[in-house]
Design a protein around this motif. Sequence first.
Motif, PDB file in Angstrom:
ATOM      1  N   ALA A 167       6.577  11.657  75.911  1.00  0.00           N
ATOM      2  CA  ALA A 167       7.685  10.696  75.945  1.00  0.00           C
ATOM      3  C   ALA A 167       8.783  11.000  74.933  1.00  0.00           C
ATOM      4  CB  ALA A 167       7.145   9.284  75.714  1.00  0.00           C
ATOM      5  N   HIS A 168       8.442  11.624  73.808  1.00  0.00           N
ATOM      6  CA  HIS A 168       9.423  11.704  72.718  1.00  0.00           C
ATOM      7  C   HIS A 168       9.711  13.111  72.190  1.00  0.00           C
ATOM      8  CE1 HIS A 168       9.635   7.400  72.492  1.00  0.00           C
ATOM      9  NE2 HIS A 168       8.315   7.351  72.514  1.00  0.00           N
ATOM     10  N   TYR A 169       9.014  14.122  72.681  1.00  0.00           N
ATOM     11  CA  TYR A 169       9.244  15.471  72.167  1.00  0.00           C
ATOM     12  C   TYR A 169      10.702  15.912  72.367  1.00  0.00           C
ATOM     13  CZ  TYR A 169       9.122  20.520  71.693  1.00  0.00           C
ATOM     14  OH  TYR A 169       9.399  21.814  71.324  1.00  0.00           O
ATOM     15  N   ALA A 170      11.223  15.766  73.567  1.00  0.00           N
ATOM     16  CA  ALA A 170      12.591  16.219  73.850  1.00  0.00           C
ATOM     17  C   ALA A 170      13.610  15.501  72.964  1.00  0.00           C
ATOM     18  CB  ALA A 170      12.932  16.014  75.322  1.00  0.00           C
ATOM     19  N   GLY A 171      13.425  14.212  72.756  1.00  0.00           N
ATOM     20  CA  GLY A 171      14.334  13.454  71.903  1.00  0.00           C
ATOM     21  C   GLY A 171      14.279  13.905  70.460  1.00  0.00           C
ATOM     22  N   LEU A 172      13.083  14.265  69.994  1.00  0.00           N
ATOM     23  CA  LEU A 172      12.955  14.740  68.617  1.00  0.00           C
ATOM     24  C   LEU A 172      13.554  16.140  68.454  1.00  0.00           C
ATOM     25  CD1 LEU A 172       9.393  13.376  67.817  1.00  0.00           C
ATOM     26  CD2 LEU A 172      11.572  12.542  66.907  1.00  0.00           C
ATOM     27  N   VAL A 173      13.432  16.967  69.485  1.00  0.00           N
ATOM     28  CA  VAL A 173      14.075  18.284  69.456  1.00  0.00           C
ATOM     29  C   VAL A 173      15.592  18.101  69.392  1.00  0.00           C
ATOM     30  CG1 VAL A 173      14.552  20.378  70.805  1.00  0.00           C
ATOM     31  CG2 VAL A 173      12.213  19.509  70.620  1.00  0.00           C
ATOM     32  N   ARG A 174      16.112  17.186  70.211  1.00  0.00           N
ATOM     33  CA  ARG A 174      17.556  16.905  70.215  1.00  0.00           C
ATOM     34  C   ARG A 174      17.999  16.390  68.847  1.00  0.00           C
ATOM     35  NH1 ARG A 174      17.584  14.193  74.576  1.00  0.00           N
ATOM     36  NH2 ARG A 174      17.375  12.141  73.660  1.00  0.00           N
ATOM     37  N   LEU A 176      -2.708   6.446  59.979  1.00  0.00           N
ATOM     38  CA  LEU A 176      -1.711   5.610  60.617  1.00  0.00           C
ATOM     39  C   LEU A 176      -2.412   4.415  61.257  1.00  0.00           C
ATOM     40  CD1 LEU A 176       1.363   5.636  61.115  1.00  0.00           C
ATOM     41  CD2 LEU A 176       0.885   6.668  63.321  1.00  0.00           C
ATOM     42  N   LYS A 177      -2.314   3.279  60.607  1.00  0.00           N
ATOM     43  CA  LYS A 177      -3.031   2.092  61.068  1.00  0.00           C
ATOM     44  C   LYS A 177      -2.341   1.410  62.251  1.00  0.00           C
ATOM     45  CE  LYS A 177      -5.157   1.058  56.609  1.00  0.00           C
ATOM     46  NZ  LYS A 177      -5.163   2.361  56.114  1.00  0.00           N
ATOM     47  N   ASP A 178      -1.020   1.421  62.275  1.00  0.00           N
ATOM     48  CA  ASP A 178      -0.263   0.768  63.336  1.00  0.00           C
ATOM     49  C   ASP A 178       0.324   1.830  64.263  1.00  0.00           C
ATOM     50  OD1 ASP A 178       1.349  -0.757  64.958  1.00  0.00           O
ATOM     51  OD2 ASP A 178       2.584  -1.579  63.340  1.00  0.00           O
ATOM     52  N   LEU A 205       6.354   6.604  66.166  1.00  0.00           N
ATOM     53  CA  LEU A 205       7.686   7.137  66.461  1.00  0.00           C
ATOM     54  C   LEU A 205       8.594   7.105  65.235  1.00  0.00           C
ATOM     55  CD1 LEU A 205       9.610   8.402  68.457  1.00  0.00           C
ATOM     56  CD2 LEU A 205      10.177   6.104  69.285  1.00  0.00           C
ATOM     57  N   PRO A 206       8.653   5.999  64.481  1.00  0.00           N
ATOM     58  CA  PRO A 206       9.451   6.045  63.249  1.00  0.00           C
ATOM     59  C   PRO A 206       8.962   7.116  62.271  1.00  0.00           C
ATOM     60  CG  PRO A 206       8.989   3.775  63.825  1.00  0.00           C
ATOM     61  CD  PRO A 206       8.188   4.636  64.762  1.00  0.00           C
ATOM     62  N   TYR A 207       7.638   7.321  62.210  1.00  0.00           N
ATOM     63  CA  TYR A 207       7.086   8.369  61.353  1.00  0.00           C
ATOM     64  C   TYR A 207       7.585   9.734  61.817  1.00  0.00           C
ATOM     65  CZ  TYR A 207       3.780  11.606  59.254  1.00  0.00           C
ATOM     66  OH  TYR A 207       3.223  12.655  58.579  1.00  0.00           O
ATOM     67  N   LEU A 208       7.565   9.972  63.132  1.00  0.00           N
ATOM     68  CA  LEU A 208       8.023  11.254  63.672  1.00  0.00           C
ATOM     69  C   LEU A 208       9.507  11.475  63.378  1.00  0.00           C
ATOM     70  CD1 LEU A 208       6.149  11.185  67.086  1.00  0.00           C
ATOM     71  CD2 LEU A 208       5.773  12.824  65.235  1.00  0.00           C
ATOM     72  N   ARG A 209      10.322  10.448  63.585  1.00  0.00           N
ATOM     73  CA  ARG A 209      11.760  10.576  63.311  1.00  0.00           C
ATOM     74  C   ARG A 209      12.003  10.875  61.841  1.00  0.00           C
ATOM     75  NH1 ARG A 209      13.230   5.321  66.725  1.00  0.00           N
ATOM     76  NH2 ARG A 209      13.466   6.260  68.772  1.00  0.00           N
ATOM     77  N   SER A 210      11.303  10.158  60.991  1.00  0.00           N
ATOM     78  CA  SER A 210      11.450  10.369  59.551  1.00  0.00           C
ATOM     79  C   SER A 210      11.035  11.787  59.169  1.00  0.00           C
ATOM     80  CB  SER A 210      10.603   9.332  58.806  1.00  0.00           C
ATOM     81  OG  SER A 210      10.678   9.533  57.427  1.00  0.00           O
ATOM     82  N   THR A 211       9.946  12.259  59.750  1.00  0.00           N
ATOM     83  CA  THR A 211       9.477  13.612  59.455  1.00  0.00           C
ATOM     84  C   THR A 211      10.497  14.652  59.910  1.00  0.00           C
ATOM     85  OG1 THR A 211       7.172  12.893  59.659  1.00  0.00           O
ATOM     86  CG2 THR A 211       7.590  15.251  59.831  1.00  0.00           C
ATOM     87  N   GLU A 235      16.135   1.155  62.173  1.00  0.00           N
ATOM     88  CA  GLU A 235      15.458   2.383  62.598  1.00  0.00           C
ATOM     89  C   GLU A 235      16.003   3.601  61.856  1.00  0.00           C
ATOM     90  OE1 GLU A 235      14.252   1.543  67.229  1.00  0.00           O
ATOM     91  OE2 GLU A 235      16.380   1.798  66.753  1.00  0.00           O
ATOM     92  N   ILE A 236      17.301   3.606  61.622  1.00  0.00           N
ATOM     93  CA  ILE A 236      17.913   4.712  60.878  1.00  0.00           C
ATOM     94  C   ILE A 236      17.400   4.715  59.444  1.00  0.00           C
ATOM     95  CG2 ILE A 236      20.082   5.659  60.009  1.00  0.00           C
ATOM     96  CD1 ILE A 236      21.424   4.382  62.508  1.00  0.00           C
ATOM     97  N   ALA A 237      17.331   3.536  58.836  1.00  0.00           N
ATOM     98  CA  ALA A 237      16.832   3.430  57.467  1.00  0.00           C
ATOM     99  C   ALA A 237      15.408   3.966  57.373  1.00  0.00           C
ATOM    100  CB  ALA A 237      16.897   1.974  56.993  1.00  0.00           C
ATOM    101  N   ALA A 238      14.578   3.629  58.350  1.00  0.00           N
ATOM    102  CA  ALA A 238      13.196   4.122  58.351  1.00  0.00           C
ATOM    103  C   ALA A 238      13.156   5.637  58.514  1.00  0.00           C
ATOM    104  CB  ALA A 238      12.400   3.445  59.471  1.00  0.00           C
ATOM    105  N   ALA A 239      13.993   6.176  59.409  1.00  0.00           N
ATOM    106  CA  ALA A 239      14.005   7.619  59.639  1.00  0.00           C
ATOM    107  C   ALA A 239      14.507   8.390  58.428  1.00  0.00           C
ATOM    108  CB  ALA A 239      14.867   7.951  60.860  1.00  0.00           C
ATOM    109  N   MET A 240      15.502   7.834  57.731  1.00  0.00           N
ATOM    110  CA  MET A 240      16.087   8.519  56.583  1.00  0.00           C
ATOM    111  C   MET A 240      15.365   8.211  55.277  1.00  0.00           C
ATOM    112  SD  MET A 240      20.175   8.163  57.470  1.00  0.00           S
ATOM    113  CE  MET A 240      20.703   8.974  55.958  1.00  0.00           C
ATOM    114  N   GLY A 241      14.535   7.169  55.298  1.00  0.00           N
ATOM    115  CA  GLY A 241      13.820   6.793  54.075  1.00  0.00           C
ATOM    116  C   GLY A 241      14.716   6.138  53.047  1.00  0.00           C
ATOM    117  N   VAL A 242      15.687   5.338  53.519  1.00  0.00           N
ATOM    118  CA  VAL A 242      16.624   4.653  52.631  1.00  0.00           C
ATOM    119  C   VAL A 242      16.740   3.193  53.057  1.00  0.00           C
ATOM    120  CG1 VAL A 242      17.952   6.751  52.142  1.00  0.00           C
ATOM    121  CG2 VAL A 242      18.633   5.290  54.047  1.00  0.00           C
TER     122      VAL A 242
END
Length: 156
Positions: free
Chosen positions: A7-14, A42-44, A49-55, A124-131
Motif C-alpha cells: 500500500a505504501h512503498y510507491a508513496g515512500l519512494v516518491r 511497535l505497539k500501535d 506509516l508515520p514511522y516509515l515516513r519519519s525514517t 503528520e508532517i511534524a511526526a515525519a520530520m520529528g519536530v
Amino acid sequence: MAELFAAHYAGLVRLAGLLGADDPEDLAQEAFARLHRRRGMLKDPHKALPYLRSTVCNLARNRFRHLRIARLNAPPPPDHHMAAEESAIRGESRRELWEALGTLAVRQREALVLRYWLDLSVQEIAAAMGVSTGTVKVHTSRGLDALNRILKERQP
C-alpha cells in the motif's frame, strides 16, 4: 507487513525522491527493513506509516548531509492528450519549480514536499520530520516565501 508494503512503498519512494534522494527506492526499502527489525517494539500498528515516513525523511536528510548532493526527480511524463507546445511550457515551469525547490534549506524543502506533494496534515508532517507543529508551520511559511522570491527573480 506485506499489506503495508504493497500500500505504501510507491508513496515512500516518491517521498524520498522529492526530498532529493539519489536512490529513493533504497531509502524506502531501508525504512521497511528498519520497521521489520523493530516490529516487536511497535505497539500501535497505526504508527507504522508515520514511522516509515519519519525514517525516510531522516535517511534522506542524512544522505543529503553526508553527500551534499541534491538531485531532483524528473517531472512526470507529459499527458498524451496535451499539445506539444503546452507540454513544453508545463515542463519548463516544472523544471523551474524543481530547481527553485532544490535551492531551499533542507527542512523547508521537506515541509513543502510533505505538505503539497503528499498532502499531509501539519501533525503528520511534524511526526515525519520529528519536530513540533509550530516548527512545521515556520518551515512551510519561510519555504513558500523563499520559493516565491526565487521564482519571481527568475521571471524575465
